[in-house]
Design an enzyme around this catalytic site. Structure first.
Site, PDB file in Angstrom:
ATOM      1  CD  GLU A  92      36.574  28.623  46.541  1.00 13.53           C
ATOM      2  OE1 GLU A  92      35.365  28.559  46.783  1.00 13.53           O
ATOM      3  OE2 GLU A  92      37.328  29.465  47.070  1.00 13.53           O
ATOM      4  CG  HIS A 125      35.474  37.750  43.083  1.00 10.44           C
ATOM      5  ND1 HIS A 125      35.129  37.023  41.960  1.00 10.44           N
ATOM      6  CD2 HIS A 125      35.561  36.847  44.101  1.00 10.44           C
ATOM      7  CE1 HIS A 125      35.010  35.755  42.287  1.00 10.44           C
ATOM      8  NE2 HIS A 125      35.271  35.609  43.578  1.00 10.44           N
ATOM      9  NE  ARG A 154      39.912  37.321  50.689  1.00 11.53           N
ATOM     10  CZ  ARG A 154      38.965  36.537  50.194  1.00 11.53           C
ATOM     11  NH1 ARG A 154      39.032  35.214  50.381  1.00 11.53           N
ATOM     12  NH2 ARG A 154      37.971  37.039  49.490  1.00 11.53           N
ATOM     13  NE  ARG A 157      38.917  35.008  45.037  1.00 12.33           N
ATOM     14  CZ  ARG A 157      38.188  35.113  46.142  1.00 12.33           C
ATOM     15  NH1 ARG A 157      38.328  36.171  46.916  1.00 12.33           N
ATOM     16  NH2 ARG A 157      37.334  34.161  46.472  1.00 12.33           N
ATOM     17  CG  HIS A 197      35.670  40.047  46.575  1.00 11.94           C
ATOM     18  ND1 HIS A 197      34.332  39.802  46.790  1.00 11.94           N
ATOM     19  CD2 HIS A 197      36.339  38.944  47.058  1.00 11.94           C
ATOM     20  CE1 HIS A 197      34.188  38.623  47.365  1.00 11.94           C
ATOM     21  NE2 HIS A 197      35.381  38.080  47.551  1.00 11.94           N
TER      22      HIS A 197
END
Length: 634
Positions: free
Chosen positions: A187, A307, A458, A362, A423
């Site tokens: 990811e 997100h 994060r 992100r 998110h």
């Protein structure tokens, strides 16, 4: 306002600090603050702390009258451990401490209704021979804009693989490759394939396995539809001590008090301070707000992760007829599996913003999409995975494919309309390496906690990992605290009980409910407009003033209708928690005069290494202000 911590000390020692910023949330202009903040053994002693005191002043109750207690003897329950929340952190912890005592798992809705259940991507862990703990650490720290606590990062990345193996031993089923080994996805922000997953429903599978184990444990009692109102605390010399929690059974409307030797907060985040969030409806910041009111230290609340890719309903061929309670997440793994972002003219734009393109962290991807939307005046962008084989798409993302197909979109042929949505809270209740807080007997794990792992942003799939690791690390100190604690059967009498507003006429309650719904939407609109992906000092100060005014107006309306400060109801208590968390986010954002990670401000658009410090909110001694910021039983 920065203070240094003596190297080699097991306790954090704050030097004398002066706080001068005036806040609409408090009339205090300046305060001279002396604090000695005991932390745990094992917490990094090399952190530098930026400290902001959130001054709290007393307000007068609008009126007083005699009220009948809502708590009867049978409504006080006694347990060794009280766990608030039924996500991965709360359930994993409960299963371990249940070996040593009785456990109450207190959950706001159905046990499966948690942020864990909505987690699609997976759990990151070093399980491949070509990967390493050092590499996972580096990816985490880079994604966190170098604000992560290095010792915490090392602990989580080192202990993570064993936590995964424990889940598998408990019956959690993850995807395997043709070679029979775990299939590891990649990811955004990760340099290696290290994401353990169950298709695109990983959280649901973990929740299923944990709930099955909980059901088979006679030492664990699950109290569903019990909304936590406030922690029960007392002052013991210079220390605050937690003795349990007051709740309301939202089905019977009875107040239930839980007295416990140890309390774990695992109640998730606060996504619903924004109008669009991937979080379930239960994520209204209850744990953070309760802890703040109980004088727990709060950290890094300015870092709200949006997100980049929530499903944009208005871009679907047949949009839903009703607004969703929470946005449908399009997992990071779609981009990790080769998904490409385009604007509505089918121009790929991510390489313009970052050399890592769609695999950037992100915060970078969300700001890039936000910039595209504002420049082009579009409502969404497109995420295309259709160049992959149909079988691969449907095997990796069956849940996403099914959801989109309900509205006429075949993701194996057409791009997915996406837009950023709130998110994850990287900030929360400040925790040591064992999940402990500055309130004795109170531990935290999961999204409600700020452990230092995430820093300013994060890394994808590190949230479930952190929850698993800190749930386990909190077990031993919790057991030790439980063994040396005693429960006095009369201790419940020390706190005035909350009151269910049974005496208010139905029409009044209906009006209060409607007004609260409107206020909630207005607060969310303020937060999205002024405290969103891109910020400025003027916008933040505007938000600060408007939120303060809105809160006072709402409270005045309640009290004019006959509401008492000790009254409780689900919607009203959620509203006070949303106000509390929104103010913490705004106050924290105003103190950070740089752009780092998720906090981007046009007035300070660059990183300032002298400001590479966590934001700490320490309640001051005079703790009483608006209804949202004080405990009901004080």
């Amino acid at each position: 306002m920065a203070t240094s911590i003596a190297s080699g000390s097991a306790n954090l020692q704050f030097r004398e600090t002066y706080c001068w910023r005036q806040s609409f949330f408090s009339p205090m202009v300046s305060q001279r603050c002396y604090n000695k903040f005991p932390w745990s053994d094992g917490v990094s002693t090399n952190i530098k702390i930026k400290k902001y005191h959130y001054p709290i002043t007393e307000t007068r109750r609008p009126f007083q009258r005699t009220i009948t207690s809502s708590i009867k003897n049978e409504s006080t329950k006694y347990f060794d451990f009280a766990v608030i929340g039924s996500g991965v952190a709360g359930l994993r912890y409960a299963l371990e401490v249940a070996k040593h005592g009785t456990v109450a798992v207190i959950t706001k809705a159905e046990p499966h209704e948690s942020n864990t259940n909505y987690a699609q991507g997976g759990v990151s862990a070093v399980l491949c021979p070509s990967d390493s703990v050092e590499s996972h650490m580096q990816d985490t720290i880079v994604a966190g804009a170098y604000l992560c606590d290095e010792e915490t990062v090392r602990v989580v990345c080192t202990e993570g693989p064993e936590r995964i193996r424990e889940l598998i031993a408990m019956g959690a089923s993850f995807d395997h490759g043709e070679d029979g080994n775990l299939h590891l996805a990649r990811e955004g922000g990760h340099s290696h394939h290290r994401i353990v997953h169950a298709a695109d429903m990983t959280g649901r599978e973990i929740e299923r396995a944990l709930l099955k184990a909980i059901e088979n444990d006679p030492s664990i009692s699950v109290f569903k539809h019990h909304f936590a109102i406030d922690l029960l605390t007392s002052q013991n010399g210079s220390e605050m001590v937690c003795h349990g929690v007051d709740t309301i059974d939202t089905e019977t409307r009875n107040v239930v008090r839980f007295i416990s030797k140890v309390t774990l907060l695992a109640s998730g985040g606060a996504g619903h301070i924004y109008p669009s969030t991937t979080n379930p409806p239960v994520a209204t910041g209850d744990g953070i707000a309760m802890a703040h009111r109980a004088q727990a230290v709060i950290s890094n609340m300015e870092f709200v992760q949006f997100h980049p890719t929530a499903l944009a309903d208005e871009g679907l061929p047949t949009p839903p007829t009703k607004p969703r309670e929470n946005a449908f997440l399009i997992t990071e793994a779609v981009r990790g599996d080769g998904g490409i972002l385009y604007n509505l003219d089918m121009e790929r734009f991510m390489p313009v913003y970052d050399k890592r393109a769609e695999l950037a962290p992100r915060d970078v991807v969300a700001r890039s999409i936000d910039d595209q939307l504002k420049k082009r005046n579009d409502k969404y962008v497109l995420l295309d995975i259709s160049h992959r084989s149909r079988d691969q798409i449907l095997s990796h993302f069956p849940n996403i494919a099914a959801e989109c197909l309900k509205y006429g979109l075949d993701i194996t042929r057409d791009p997915i309309p996406v837009v950023p949505a709130a998110h994850y809270m990287c900030g929360g209740v400040k925790a040591g390496l064992l999940g402990e807080t500055n309130v004795l007997g109170l531990y935290v794990a999961g999204e409600v906690a700020c452990t230092g792992l995430h820093g300013a942003n994060r890394l994808a799939s590190n949230s479930l990992l952190e929850a698993l690791v800190f749930a386990q690390r909190a077990v031993h100190p919790s057991i030790q605290h439980m063994k040396k604690s005693q429960i006095n059967q009369n201790v419940s009498q020390h706190w005035d009980p909350p009151v269910v507003p049974m005496q208010l006429p139905p029409t009044v309650l209906h009006n209060i409910l409607n007004r609260t719904k409107d206020v909630r939407k207005e607060l969310q609109s303020i937060m999205w407009t002024y405290v969103g992906i891109v910020r400025s000092t003027v916008w933040l100060k505007t938000a600060e003033q408007r939120i303060g005014e809105l809160e006072l107006e709402w409270e005045a309306y309640l009290f004019q209708q006959g509401w008492e400060p000790t009254m409780v109801g689900l919607e009203a208590c959620e509203m006070r928690n949303l106000f509390c968390c929104a103010k913490l986010v705004v106050s924290s954002a105003l103190t950070r005069h740089e752009s780092r990670g998720l906090h981007y401000t046009i007035d300070f658009p660059h990183v300032d290494e002298e400001l590479r410090l966590p934001t700490i909110i320490v309640p001051c001694s005079t703790m009483n202000t608006t209804w949202s910021s004080r405990q009901l039983h004080q």
